[in-house]
Enzyme design. Structure first.
Site, PDB file in Angstrom:
ATOM      1  N   CYS A   1       0.841  -1.256  -0.106  1.00 18.09           N
ATOM      2  CA  CYS A   1      -0.122   0.110   0.093  1.00 18.09           C
ATOM      3  C   CYS A   1       0.912   1.279   0.176  1.00 18.09           C
ATOM      4  O   CYS A   1       1.962   1.485   0.802  1.00 18.09           O
ATOM      5  CB  CYS A   1      -1.048   0.113   1.385  1.00 18.09           C
ATOM      6  SG  CYS A   1      -2.257   1.483   1.300  1.00 18.09           S
TER       7      CYS A   1
ATOM      8  N   GLY B   1      -7.021  -6.477 -10.796  1.00 17.32           N
ATOM      9  CA  GLY B   1      -7.668  -5.829  -9.791  1.00 17.32           C
ATOM     10  C   GLY B   1      -8.532  -4.733 -10.708  1.00 17.32           C
ATOM     11  O   GLY B   1      -9.624  -5.158 -10.802  1.00 17.32           O
TER      12      GLY B   1
HETATM   13  C1  LIG Z   1      -8.648   1.280  -5.474  1.00 19.01           C
HETATM   14  C2  LIG Z   1      -7.601   0.313  -5.208  1.00 19.01           C
HETATM   15  C3  LIG Z   1      -7.470  -0.346  -4.126  1.00 19.01           C
HETATM   16  C4  LIG Z   1      -6.578  -1.118  -3.713  1.00 19.01           C
HETATM   17  N1  LIG Z   1      -6.342  -1.777  -2.455  1.00 19.01           N
HETATM   18  C5  LIG Z   1      -5.475  -2.691  -2.366  1.00 19.01           C
HETATM   19  C6  LIG Z   1      -5.379  -3.561  -1.076  1.00 19.01           C
HETATM   20  O1  LIG Z   1      -6.268  -3.353  -0.234  1.00 19.01           O
HETATM   21  N2  LIG Z   1      -4.439  -4.244  -0.856  1.00 19.01           N
HETATM   22  C7  LIG Z   1      -3.525  -4.529  -1.522  1.00 19.01           C
HETATM   23  O2  LIG Z   1      -2.561  -5.424  -1.331  1.00 19.01           O
HETATM   24  N3  LIG Z   1      -3.348  -3.772  -2.845  1.00 19.01           N
HETATM   25  C8  LIG Z   1      -4.494  -2.887  -3.262  1.00 19.01           C
HETATM   26  N4  LIG Z   1      -4.510  -2.371  -4.547  1.00 19.01           N
HETATM   27  C9  LIG Z   1      -3.450  -2.843  -5.437  1.00 19.01           C
HETATM   28  C10 LIG Z   1      -4.287  -3.938  -6.338  1.00 19.01           C
HETATM   29  O3  LIG Z   1      -4.351  -4.939  -5.584  1.00 19.01           O
HETATM   30  C11 LIG Z   1      -3.407  -4.229  -7.527  1.00 19.01           C
HETATM   31  O4  LIG Z   1      -1.809  -4.595  -7.041  1.00 19.01           O
HETATM   32  C12 LIG Z   1      -3.026  -3.087  -8.535  1.00 19.01           C
HETATM   33  O5  LIG Z   1      -4.323  -2.346  -8.761  1.00 19.01           O
HETATM   34  C13 LIG Z   1      -2.226  -3.589  -9.823  1.00 19.01           C
HETATM   35  O6  LIG Z   1      -3.067  -4.319 -10.505  1.00 19.01           O
HETATM   36  P1  LIG Z   1      -4.143  -4.227 -11.723  1.00 19.01           P
HETATM   37  O7  LIG Z   1      -3.470  -3.446 -12.846  1.00 19.01           O
HETATM   38  O8  LIG Z   1      -4.597  -5.609 -12.104  1.00 19.01           O
HETATM   39  O9  LIG Z   1      -5.232  -3.195 -11.002  1.00 19.01           O
HETATM   40  C14 LIG Z   1      -5.335  -1.565  -4.590  1.00 19.01           C
HETATM   41  C15 LIG Z   1      -5.663  -0.593  -5.937  1.00 19.01           C
HETATM   42  C16 LIG Z   1      -6.541  -0.117  -6.335  1.00 19.01           C
HETATM   43  C17 LIG Z   1      -6.826   0.822  -7.613  1.00 19.01           C
END
Ligand SMILES: Cc1cc2nc3c(=O)[nH]c(=O)nc-3n(C[C@H](O)[C@H](O)[C@H](O)COP(=O)(O)O)c2cc1C
Length: 331
Positions: free
Chosen positions: A106, A230
């Site tokens: 985070c 995500g």
């Molecule tokens: C709105 C939002 C909330 C997120 N909350 C978390 C979380 O609670 N824990 C975590 O490890 N990563 C969190 N992430 C990161 C995502 O799990 C992920 O690693 C990141 O979005 C990249 O993957 P993607 O390109 O498929 O979105 C968050 C990302 C976004 C955009």
């Protein structure tokens, strides 16, 4: 339904499902259930503060509801105190979690200031102590989800992965951007490949997977055991089926609206009518992104504050879409 083994990450390695990422404020029990009904087979819950859980905070307790779902469900904890994290991990397992993940990614300033999330990428000894304490306390597996490092001068994902594995972590997820990058630029999948080479526990690759081609390219180029999605799941929970099944065709607009209504009702049941309807607004904006002529809904969106009010606007919207599809009557 198959009964998951004691270590759900071994099932994950065998079956390589597309995994729903932890998304704070998004992957609550209702959204995870909608994803499950839409074909998702393995989910992470949104991050929860270990300190707040251990204090018995109501909001934090709410964030770990629904962990006893019928598919493997991983709880995710924020924090940097081994004792508190172990206690919170135990609570998650009591609530039904199949595994507990440590958030090492985070980037939020407030979290980092408190020494949690991606701040831990600079604290290898604390990571070791957290994994050690949690593994000793719970019977379910402990995992970590990390970034590529803190910044360009500290790209230590491989070191942290080895340390976590050495202390007993049973899976490692890599979102290969540094904390300094936040969500900017392209994720560097090479980091996932390097972590995969360095450890023998399952590695979940994450970052910028939007299409089946992306998924196949990530699996092939990094050799990771599964891919985590995500942001691409927002407003399209059917993405899991779409990524896994090459013959899958996107649902038509009416079906998308029905999925959205199902999601809304689940939120209402879980969080109450008013709060469910208000929290659904951000999801509705995502569902609408791929939908035509949605100005009608958008204009009302921020004033709708009960589940049935939203349902009736969405049904009216669906009627409008259907009416436009019907052949015009001969004049
Ligand atoms: C709105 C939002 C909330 C997120 N909350 C978390 C979380 O609670 N824990 C975590 O490890 N990563 C969190 N992430 C990161 C995502 O799990 C992920 O690693 C990141 O979005 C990249 O993957 P993607 O390109 O498929 O979105 C968050 C990302 C976004 C955009």
């Amino acid at each position: 339904m198959s009964v998951p083994s004691a270590n759900v990450f071994e099932d994950l390695r065998r079956q390589s499902p597309v995994v729903l990422a932890p998304l704070s404020g998004i992957t609550d029990a209702a959204f995870r259930e909608v994803c499950r009904r839409s074909g998702c087979r393995f989910v992470y819950a949104e991050m929860t503060s270990s300190e707040a859980l251990a204090r018995g905070n109501d909001k934090a307790q709410g964030r770990i509801r629904g962990l006893d779902a019928p598919i493997p469900t991983v709880a995710q904890l924020l924090g940097n105190s081994p004792e508190v994290m172990a206690e919170a991990a135990e609570m998650c397992v009591e609530m039904g979690a199949d595994a507990v993940d440590i958030n090492l990614g985070c980037p939020a300033r407030q979290i980092v200031r408190g020494g949690g999330g991606s701040a831990l990428m600079r604290e290898p000894e604390t990571v070791a102590a957290l994994v050690h304490a949690m593994t000793a306390r719970i019977s379910k597996p402990v995992s970590v989800k990390m970034r590529a490092g803190w910044d360009d001068n500290c790209r230590n994902a491989v070191d942290i992965a080895r340390i976590a594995e050495g202390e007993g972590a049973k899976a490692i997820t890599v979102h290969p951007r540094t904390r300094a990058q936040a969500f900017k630029g392209a994720a560097n999948w090479e980091v996932i490949a390097r972590v995969k080479e360095a450890v023998s526990v399952p590695v979940i690759g994450n970052g910028d997977v939007r299409t089946r081609e992306d998924m196949l390219r990530m699996l092939e180029s990094t050799r990771c055991d599964a891919v985590m999605v995500g942001r691409s799941a927002l407003g399209q929970p059917w993405i899991f089926r779409k990524l896994e099944d090459p013959t899958f065709i996107d649902p038509d607009y009416e079906t998308r609206i029905e999925v959205a209504i199902e999601h809304l009702r689940l939120l209402g049941q879980d969080k109450g009518d008013h709060r469910g309807a208000v929290e659904f607004r951000k999801h509705l904006a995502c569902y609408l992104k791929s939908m035509p002529d949605n100005k009608f809904v958008r204009e009302k969106m921020n004033r709708m504050d009960s589940v049935e009010e939203v349902v009736s606007v969405l049904r009216e919207y669906a009627e409008g879409i259907l009416a436009r599809k019907r052949p015009m009557a001969a004049s």
